[in-house]
Design a protein around this motif. Structure first.
Motif, PDB file in Angstrom:
ATOM      1  N   ALA A  42       0.837  -1.196   0.000  1.00  0.00           N
ATOM      2  CA  ALA A  42       0.000   0.000   0.000  1.00  0.00           C
ATOM      3  C   ALA A  42       0.874   1.249   0.000  1.00  0.00           C
ATOM      4  CB  ALA A  42      -0.923   0.004   1.218  1.00  0.00           C
ATOM      5  N   HIS A  43       0.565   2.164  -0.909  1.00  0.00           N
ATOM      6  CA  HIS A  43       1.302   3.419  -1.017  1.00  0.00           C
ATOM      7  C   HIS A  43       0.312   4.569  -1.022  1.00  0.00           C
ATOM      8  CE1 HIS A  43       3.771   6.668  -2.337  1.00  0.00           C
ATOM      9  NE2 HIS A  43       3.334   6.646  -3.587  1.00  0.00           N
ATOM     10  N   VAL A  44       0.486   5.508  -0.097  1.00  0.00           N
ATOM     11  CA  VAL A  44      -0.356   6.703  -0.066  1.00  0.00           C
ATOM     12  C   VAL A  44       0.239   7.709  -1.046  1.00  0.00           C
ATOM     13  CG1 VAL A  44      -1.323   8.544   1.346  1.00  0.00           C
ATOM     14  CG2 VAL A  44      -0.973   6.271   2.332  1.00  0.00           C
ATOM     15  N   LEU A  45      -0.526   8.054  -2.059  1.00  0.00           N
ATOM     16  CA  LEU A  45      -0.037   8.954  -3.098  1.00  0.00           C
ATOM     17  C   LEU A  45       0.349  10.306  -2.510  1.00  0.00           C
ATOM     18  CD1 LEU A  45      -2.702   8.227  -5.850  1.00  0.00           C
ATOM     19  CD2 LEU A  45      -0.293   7.578  -5.920  1.00  0.00           C
ATOM     20  N   PRO A  46       1.410  10.930  -3.020  1.00  0.00           N
ATOM     21  CA  PRO A  46       1.764  12.273  -2.560  1.00  0.00           C
ATOM     22  C   PRO A  46       0.680  13.282  -2.929  1.00  0.00           C
ATOM     23  CG  PRO A  46       3.117  11.640  -4.439  1.00  0.00           C
ATOM     24  CD  PRO A  46       2.342  10.415  -4.033  1.00  0.00           C
ATOM     25  N   GLU A  47       0.717  14.417  -2.267  1.00  0.00           N
ATOM     26  CA  GLU A  47      -0.342  15.413  -2.458  1.00  0.00           C
ATOM     27  C   GLU A  47      -0.459  15.854  -3.909  1.00  0.00           C
ATOM     28  OE1 GLU A  47       0.030  18.700   0.151  1.00  0.00           O
ATOM     29  OE2 GLU A  47      -0.287  17.513   1.972  1.00  0.00           O
ATOM     30  N   VAL A  48       0.671  15.983  -4.622  1.00  0.00           N
ATOM     31  CA  VAL A  48       0.601  16.448  -6.004  1.00  0.00           C
ATOM     32  C   VAL A  48      -0.167  15.459  -6.865  1.00  0.00           C
ATOM     33  CG1 VAL A  48       2.836  15.396  -6.606  1.00  0.00           C
ATOM     34  CG2 VAL A  48       1.967  17.331  -7.932  1.00  0.00           C
ATOM     35  N   GLN A  50      -2.557  13.412  -5.790  1.00  0.00           N
ATOM     36  CA  GLN A  50      -3.962  13.498  -5.400  1.00  0.00           C
ATOM     37  C   GLN A  50      -4.618  14.753  -5.977  1.00  0.00           C
ATOM     38  OE1 GLN A  50      -4.916  12.438  -1.330  1.00  0.00           O
ATOM     39  NE2 GLN A  50      -2.858  11.606  -1.024  1.00  0.00           N
ATOM     40  N   LEU A  51      -3.879  15.879  -5.991  1.00  0.00           N
ATOM     41  CA  LEU A  51      -4.418  17.113  -6.571  1.00  0.00           C
ATOM     42  C   LEU A  51      -4.628  16.951  -8.072  1.00  0.00           C
ATOM     43  CD1 LEU A  51      -2.284  19.760  -4.653  1.00  0.00           C
ATOM     44  CD2 LEU A  51      -4.736  19.342  -4.395  1.00  0.00           C
ATOM     45  N   TYR A  52      -3.693  16.279  -8.724  1.00  0.00           N
ATOM     46  CA  TYR A  52      -3.825  16.050 -10.161  1.00  0.00           C
ATOM     47  C   TYR A  52      -5.071  15.216 -10.458  1.00  0.00           C
ATOM     48  CZ  TYR A  52      -2.895  14.322 -14.857  1.00  0.00           C
ATOM     49  OH  TYR A  52      -3.013  14.001 -16.178  1.00  0.00           O
ATOM     50  N   ALA A  53      -5.262  14.146  -9.702  1.00  0.00           N
ATOM     51  CA  ALA A  53      -6.424  13.286  -9.924  1.00  0.00           C
ATOM     52  C   ALA A  53      -7.719  14.073  -9.719  1.00  0.00           C
ATOM     53  CB  ALA A  53      -6.371  12.093  -8.981  1.00  0.00           C
ATOM     54  N   GLY A  54      -7.746  14.921  -8.677  1.00  0.00           N
ATOM     55  CA  GLY A  54      -8.943  15.722  -8.442  1.00  0.00           C
ATOM     56  C   GLY A  54      -9.186  16.715  -9.557  1.00  0.00           C
ATOM     57  N   ARG A  55      -8.121  17.345 -10.060  1.00  0.00           N
ATOM     58  CA  ARG A  55      -8.260  18.316 -11.153  1.00  0.00           C
ATOM     59  C   ARG A  55      -8.763  17.633 -12.410  1.00  0.00           C
ATOM     60  NH1 ARG A  55      -5.116  19.811 -15.429  1.00  0.00           N
ATOM     61  NH2 ARG A  55      -5.260  21.998 -16.126  1.00  0.00           N
ATOM     62  N   ARG A  56      -8.192  16.481 -12.751  1.00  0.00           N
ATOM     63  CA  ARG A  56      -8.609  15.781 -13.955  1.00  0.00           C
ATOM     64  C   ARG A  56     -10.066  15.373 -13.866  1.00  0.00           C
ATOM     65  NH1 ARG A  56      -9.554  11.190 -16.451  1.00  0.00           N
ATOM     66  NH2 ARG A  56      -8.695  10.844 -18.542  1.00  0.00           N
ATOM     67  N   SER A  57     -10.482  14.893 -12.677  1.00  0.00           N
ATOM     68  CA  SER A  57     -11.866  14.482 -12.497  1.00  0.00           C
ATOM     69  C   SER A  57     -12.815  15.668 -12.627  1.00  0.00           C
ATOM     70  CB  SER A  57     -12.023  13.819 -11.123  1.00  0.00           C
ATOM     71  OG  SER A  57     -13.362  13.498 -10.873  1.00  0.00           O
ATOM     72  N   ALA A  58     -12.400  16.833 -12.097  1.00  0.00           N
ATOM     73  CA  ALA A  58     -13.270  18.007 -12.132  1.00  0.00           C
ATOM     74  C   ALA A  58     -13.383  18.581 -13.543  1.00  0.00           C
ATOM     75  CB  ALA A  58     -12.744  19.069 -11.170  1.00  0.00           C
ATOM     76  N   LEU A  59     -12.285  18.559 -14.304  1.00  0.00           N
ATOM     77  CA  LEU A  59     -12.283  19.167 -15.641  1.00  0.00           C
ATOM     78  C   LEU A  59     -12.785  18.227 -16.724  1.00  0.00           C
ATOM     79  CD1 LEU A  59      -8.860  21.056 -15.534  1.00  0.00           C
ATOM     80  CD2 LEU A  59     -11.156  22.010 -15.240  1.00  0.00           C
ATOM     81  N   GLY A  97      -5.517  10.428   0.576  1.00  0.00           N
ATOM     82  CA  GLY A  97      -5.761  10.946   1.917  1.00  0.00           C
ATOM     83  C   GLY A  97      -4.452  11.092   2.663  1.00  0.00           C
ATOM     84  N   SER A  98      -4.535  11.438   3.941  1.00  0.00           N
ATOM     85  CA  SER A  98      -3.325  11.498   4.752  1.00  0.00           C
ATOM     86  C   SER A  98      -2.842  10.077   5.014  1.00  0.00           C
ATOM     87  CB  SER A  98      -3.602  12.203   6.082  1.00  0.00           C
ATOM     88  OG  SER A  98      -4.375  11.375   6.938  1.00  0.00           O
ATOM     89  N   ARG A 104      -5.233   3.499   8.084  1.00  0.00           N
ATOM     90  CA  ARG A 104      -6.284   3.021   9.006  1.00  0.00           C
ATOM     91  C   ARG A 104      -7.482   2.500   8.222  1.00  0.00           C
ATOM     92  NH1 ARG A 104      -4.930   7.543  12.355  1.00  0.00           N
ATOM     93  NH2 ARG A 104      -6.599   8.767  11.412  1.00  0.00           N
ATOM     94  N   ALA A 105      -7.844   3.226   7.160  1.00  0.00           N
ATOM     95  CA  ALA A 105      -9.014   2.818   6.380  1.00  0.00           C
ATOM     96  C   ALA A 105      -8.786   1.469   5.703  1.00  0.00           C
ATOM     97  CB  ALA A 105      -9.339   3.885   5.338  1.00  0.00           C
ATOM     98  N   VAL A 106      -7.637   1.294   5.056  1.00  0.00           N
ATOM     99  CA  VAL A 106      -7.410   0.042   4.330  1.00  0.00           C
ATOM    100  C   VAL A 106      -7.262  -1.122   5.299  1.00  0.00           C
ATOM    101  CG1 VAL A 106      -4.878   0.141   4.158  1.00  0.00           C
ATOM    102  CG2 VAL A 106      -6.194  -0.946   2.350  1.00  0.00           C
ATOM    103  N   SER A 107      -6.672  -0.882   6.474  1.00  0.00           N
ATOM    104  CA  SER A 107      -6.548  -1.975   7.443  1.00  0.00           C
ATOM    105  C   SER A 107      -7.894  -2.327   8.039  1.00  0.00           C
ATOM    106  CB  SER A 107      -5.553  -1.598   8.547  1.00  0.00           C
ATOM    107  OG  SER A 107      -6.022  -0.494   9.303  1.00  0.00           O
TER     108      SER A 107
END
Length: 319
Positions: A42-48, A50-59, A97-98, A104-107
């Motif tokens: 499991a790897h938590v994606l860095p903020e950049v 996550q921001l990219y994914a949110g931007r692509r989804s919104a646009l 997420g953080s 915690r969520a995945v576990s």
């Protein structure tokens, strides 16, 4: 690595691409092999990302690539595919997420056997003993969390002393049964001994020697006598009562009992130098004992080998 679902009871390895997390990945790989279960990386994606994914989804921009590059996934995949034996099922999962919240969520969703992570991540200072994410996850996860120390604290073997015993920190009246069960199951999977360590307060005095080595005492040596310390004898009997059901469940696991004067955390940290794993309870969910919590915290901060922090997974009282 597979993209399909994994069966329950898997081992989760939290990685961020740092050398510290890759030590934890190796520990998790071996744990999954020993227990015959799947491995989720499991790897938590860095903020950049996550921001990219949110931007692509919104646009909804079809010209943007569907997936942001994930160099951690590529490095982990290459490492595992070129390395030694793998568990029967291996999967990589990118989380958002953080770090503490995502893990915690995945576990909580997967009900894993354990979650394994490094003692500090990519951004940790050299002098930092325990990263904030490791501390937060070990404090709040709903499954056992194994924290593997970074190179500055660990012995050479990434598993600690892989041929060593499993050391269990036991407060006979308060440690939940789940903690004992985890330690014995891990010892059974390793084919090694459980050494059970309990500590009692020593009255202050000029002749007190706190740092002397402790003796391992078998149950048959608990006879009353003028040479024994009353607190020691009573604590050994309390240990034996708590351990009897585990001996019956795990008859092939040798057990050593040790009762020591002084600070329990200090004794467990010292034992971690030669242990394959140190197992401590987090706290009882109803009592929320500060004593047990402080021991787990201190061992995480200073141990020289891997430490498993085990919550009370069931609503039970110690017997």
């Amino acid at each position: 690595m597979s993209d399909g679902p994994l069966s329950g009871g898997l081992v989760i390895a939290a990685v961020d691409g740092s050398d510290h997390s890759l030590r934890a990945l190796e520990w998790a790989r071996l744990a999954a092999l020993r227990h015959g279960t799947g491995l989720m990386v499991a790897h938590v994606l860095p903020e950049v990302s996550q921001l990219y994914a949110g931007r692509r989804s919104a646009l909804h921009d079809p010209n943007e690539p569907e997936e942001y590059a994930d160099p951690v996934r590529d490095r982990v995949r290459a490492l595992l595919e070129s390395g030694p034996q793998l568990p029967p099922e291996v999967r990589y999962e990118a989380l958002e997420g953080s770090v503490p919240e995502a893990l915690r969520a995945v576990s909580g969703e997967r009900e894993p056997l354990m979650l394994v992570m490094g003692s500090r991540g990519r951004g940790g200072f050299a002098a930092l003993l325990l990263g904030s994410s490791s501390r937060a996850v070990a404090t709040t996860a709903s499954c056992p969390v194994v924290v593997v120390p970074h190179e500055g604290r660990a012995v050479e073997d990434p598993e600690g002393a892989s041929a060593g015993r499993v050391v269990l920190g036991l407060h006979a009246a308060e440690t939940p049964e789940d903690v004992l069960s985890f330690a014995f199951a891990e010892a059974a999977a390793r084919g090694t001994t459980v050494q059970v360590v309990s500590a009692y307060a020593l009255p202050p005095g000029p002749m007190a020697v706190i740092d002397s080595p402790f003796a391992v005492i078998p149950p048959e040596a608990l006879a009353d006598g003028p040479d024994g310390v009353p607190a020691e004898r009573e604590m050994l009997r309390a240990q034996t009562r708590r351990l009897d059901p585990l001996r019956a469940r795990f008859p092939g696991v040798p057990v050593e009992q040790a009762v020591v004067p002084g600070d329990p955390a200090g004794r467990l940290v010292e034992a971690s130098r030669s242990a394959a794993l140190v197992v401590v309870g987090r706290h009882h969910p109803r009592r929320r004992s500060l004593l047990i919590g402080s021991v787990a915290h201190a061992v995480l901060q200073h141990a020289h080998g891997p430490v498993a922090v085990v919550p009370a997974l069931h609503d039970d009282e110690p017997g």
